[in-house]
Design an enzyme around this catalytic site. Structure first.
Site, PDB file in Angstrom:
ATOM      1  N   ASN A   9       0.829  -1.074  -0.159  1.00  0.00           N
ATOM      2  CA  ASN A   9       0.102  -0.062   0.210  1.00  0.00           C
ATOM      3  C   ASN A   9       0.956   1.264   0.121  1.00  0.00           C
ATOM      4  O   ASN A   9       1.489   1.616   0.920  1.00  0.00           O
ATOM      5  CB  ASN A   9      -0.836   0.020   1.098  1.00  0.00           C
ATOM      6  CG  ASN A   9      -1.870   1.253   1.335  1.00  0.00           C
ATOM      7  OD1 ASN A   9      -1.636   2.098   0.416  1.00  0.00           O
ATOM      8  ND2 ASN A   9      -2.743   1.142   2.256  1.00  0.00           N
ATOM      9  N   ARG A  93      -2.865  -2.154  -3.308  1.00  0.00           N
ATOM     10  CA  ARG A  93      -3.886  -1.313  -3.185  1.00  0.00           C
ATOM     11  C   ARG A  93      -3.734  -0.213  -4.158  1.00  0.00           C
ATOM     12  O   ARG A  93      -2.709   0.770  -4.266  1.00  0.00           O
ATOM     13  CB  ARG A  93      -3.912  -0.616  -1.737  1.00  0.00           C
ATOM     14  CG  ARG A  93      -5.022   0.410  -1.356  1.00  0.00           C
ATOM     15  CD  ARG A  93      -5.120   0.797  -0.297  1.00  0.00           C
ATOM     16  NE  ARG A  93      -6.082   1.776  -0.014  1.00  0.00           N
ATOM     17  CZ  ARG A  93      -6.267   2.686   0.841  1.00  0.00           C
ATOM     18  NH1 ARG A  93      -5.156   2.704   1.799  1.00  0.00           N
ATOM     19  NH2 ARG A  93      -7.336   3.612   1.230  1.00  0.00           N
ATOM     20  N   HIS A 181     -12.402   3.760  -0.232  1.00  0.00           N
ATOM     21  CA  HIS A 181     -12.054   3.199   1.099  1.00  0.00           C
ATOM     22  C   HIS A 181     -12.840   1.847   0.936  1.00  0.00           C
ATOM     23  O   HIS A 181     -13.294   0.877   1.914  1.00  0.00           O
ATOM     24  CB  HIS A 181     -12.575   3.673   2.417  1.00  0.00           C
ATOM     25  CG  HIS A 181     -12.018   4.821   2.979  1.00  0.00           C
ATOM     26  ND1 HIS A 181     -12.548   5.836   3.205  1.00  0.00           N
ATOM     27  CD2 HIS A 181     -10.698   4.917   2.951  1.00  0.00           C
ATOM     28  CE1 HIS A 181     -11.406   6.784   3.704  1.00  0.00           C
ATOM     29  NE2 HIS A 181     -10.323   6.200   3.429  1.00  0.00           N
ATOM     30  N   ARG A 241      -8.085  16.824   4.524  1.00  0.00           N
ATOM     31  CA  ARG A 241      -9.150  17.279   3.365  1.00  0.00           C
ATOM     32  C   ARG A 241     -10.456  18.074   3.942  1.00  0.00           C
ATOM     33  O   ARG A 241     -10.909  17.566   4.932  1.00  0.00           O
ATOM     34  CB  ARG A 241      -9.412  16.125   2.635  1.00  0.00           C
ATOM     35  CG  ARG A 241      -8.191  15.377   1.772  1.00  0.00           C
ATOM     36  CD  ARG A 241      -8.547  14.120   1.314  1.00  0.00           C
ATOM     37  NE  ARG A 241      -7.739  13.053   1.818  1.00  0.00           N
ATOM     38  CZ  ARG A 241      -7.908  11.778   1.550  1.00  0.00           C
ATOM     39  NH1 ARG A 241      -8.802  11.393   1.039  1.00  0.00           N
ATOM     40  NH2 ARG A 241      -7.163  10.942   2.312  1.00  0.00           N
ATOM     41  N   GLU A 379      -7.216  -3.839   5.715  1.00  0.00           N
ATOM     42  CA  GLU A 379      -7.118  -3.730   4.145  1.00  0.00           C
ATOM     43  C   GLU A 379      -5.976  -4.698   3.499  1.00  0.00           C
ATOM     44  O   GLU A 379      -6.478  -5.169   2.338  1.00  0.00           O
ATOM     45  CB  GLU A 379      -6.959  -2.386   3.534  1.00  0.00           C
ATOM     46  CG  GLU A 379      -8.116  -1.223   4.097  1.00  0.00           C
ATOM     47  CD  GLU A 379      -7.541   0.084   4.334  1.00  0.00           C
ATOM     48  OE1 GLU A 379      -6.894   0.114   5.153  1.00  0.00           O
ATOM     49  OE2 GLU A 379      -8.286   0.834   3.696  1.00  0.00           O
TER      50      GLU A 379
END
Ligand code: ADP
Length: 397
Positions: A9, A93, A181, A241, A379
């Protein structure tokens, strides 16, 4: 030789990786590591499954070292420490699969070229994801690589959840809502199926609250709606963000303030959110520790906006049976969870304060009309499963 797969990732300032052994019942976690501080002072820490440290290395004068150079160092170190294990596949990912990829895909030059066209849609993430793939291609040209997308889980959302109210031609061009996500939400859906199968068939909102933050409305383990849209800027307040803002603000910044597009991009992605509102930090723990009123204001905005978006997704689902918190803040921050849940008390949601305080798996009170759970996300496991399936490794002995 024991067969193993690696998961990567690769982000802007960090590269996370994990090693999984191919066991009869599926991939089994063997080791994991993280290289942080890329561009400043890189440091690599890896641990085996028992938590024992395998390597803890810092690079002197490492500020100039690129992702590619550091990835080569990790690759060399891993190659020398495989101890009877052979890596037969590598899963990445990849943030954006566009409208094209509804599932993980084996990488080749053609796929990579298509994925590059999605880089402007995820400028903070996609270029790093793809650079890592190219770097591994150069280091190990024969190693099969797989891209696992954050968008794929949302691919079959109802049409209305994918559409922005813009002229149709723009939608057809790909200017639409995708959601992100997805690897985290897919893991949560699977895990919920194991620990609470009844709830997993119902109406559930998963709240992935980390540096990036979003919500996903799921029914029967499928995504029906989500708060991130065309890009990973939309929806909740995040570490740096802004989340949803009136698009008129962007027009104003461009036309009245004379900002360049790249300056607006930096403002919205890297200087807003918790950092922008507090003026202090993007890190939730640091905000809790501060007694500056701006820190409290940032936390309050974060929780209010999360609860407000939960309300919107309840409308998409037609009610709510369960709320699941995950990721750095969702898994570890009782105060943020309590602040969000307090704003949802109108619907009969009641927390068990003691269970919430210790991050217990079930944190709602017995009388609560909505089950509230904490499920640590994983993940990497999802990447491992997709990599094994895409390469057909589960069928080989
Ligand atoms: P990323 O999106 O980079 O994977 P994480 O899921 O690791 O992010 O989440 C990072 C966020 O989680 C940070 O705001 C951090 O402060 C917060 N966090 C991590 N541990 C805790 C904790 N124990 N209490 C409160 N917040 C925490």
């Amino acid at each position: 030789m024991t067969r193993a797969i690696a998961c990567l990732n690769a982000g802007s300032s960090s590269i996370k990786f994990a090693l999984f052994i191919l066991a009869a019942d599926g991939p089994r976690h063997a080791a994991a590591g993280k290289l942080e501080g890329i561009g400043v002072s890189p440091r690599l820490v890896a641990r085996d499954i028992s938590g024992a440290i395998l390597i803890d290395r810092a690079w002197d004068h490492g500020a100039d070292l690129t992702h590619e150079v550091l990835l080569r160092d990790i690759f060399e170190w891993a190659g020398a420490h495989l101890e009877g294990r052979e890596i037969v596949g590598l899963g990445h990912r990849v943030v954006h699969g566009g409208g094209r990829f509804s599932a993980a895909v084996r990488l080749d030059d053609q796929v990579l070229t298509t994925l590059e066209t999605f880089s402007p849609l995820a400028p903070l993430h996609q270029p790093h994801n793809l650079a890592a793939i190219r770097a591994i291609q150069a280091l190990a040209p024969d190693l099969p690589q797989v891209a696992c997308f954050d968008t794929a889980f949302h691919h079959d959302m109802p049409e209305s959840a994918t559409r922005l109210a813009l002229p149709r031609a723009l939608h057809d061009e790909g200017i639409r809502r995708y959601g992100f996500h997805g690897l985290s939400y897919e893991y949560i859906a699977r895990r919920l199926g194991e620990i609470d199968p009844d709830l997993a068939t119902g109406r559930v909102i998963a709240a992935h609250l980390g540096n990036g933050a979003s919500l996903c409305a799921m029914r029967g383990g499928k995504s029906l709606d989500t708060t991130m849209g065309f890009t990973a800027l939309d929806g909740l307040v995040m570490g740096t963000r802004c989340g949803s803002i009136d698009p008129g603000v962007v027009l104003y910044l461009l036309s009245q303030r004379g900002m360049r597009p790249d300056e607006v991009e930096r403002l919205l992605y890297a200087e807003s959110g918790l950092l922008g509102v507090s003026g202090l930090s993007s890190d939730m723990r640091a905000l809790h520790q501060s007694d500056d009123p701006r820190a409290a204001e940032a936390i309050d905005l974060f929780t209010w906006r999360a609860a407000r978006e939960v309300g919107a997704l309840i409308a998409s689902l037609g009610g709510l049976d369960g709320l699941v918190f995950t990721a750095g803040i969702g898994e570890n921050d009782p105060l943020v969870r309590a602040m969000i849940c307090e704003r949802l008390a109108w619907m009969g949601l009641v927390l068990d304060p003691e269970a919430n305080q210790r991050n217990a798996p079930l944190i709602s009170a017995p009388a609560s009309k909505v089950a509230v759970r904490v499920i640590p996300t994983d993940e990497e496991s999802m990447i491992a499963i997709h990599t094994v399936n895409t390469l057909g490794l589960n069928n080989q002995r």
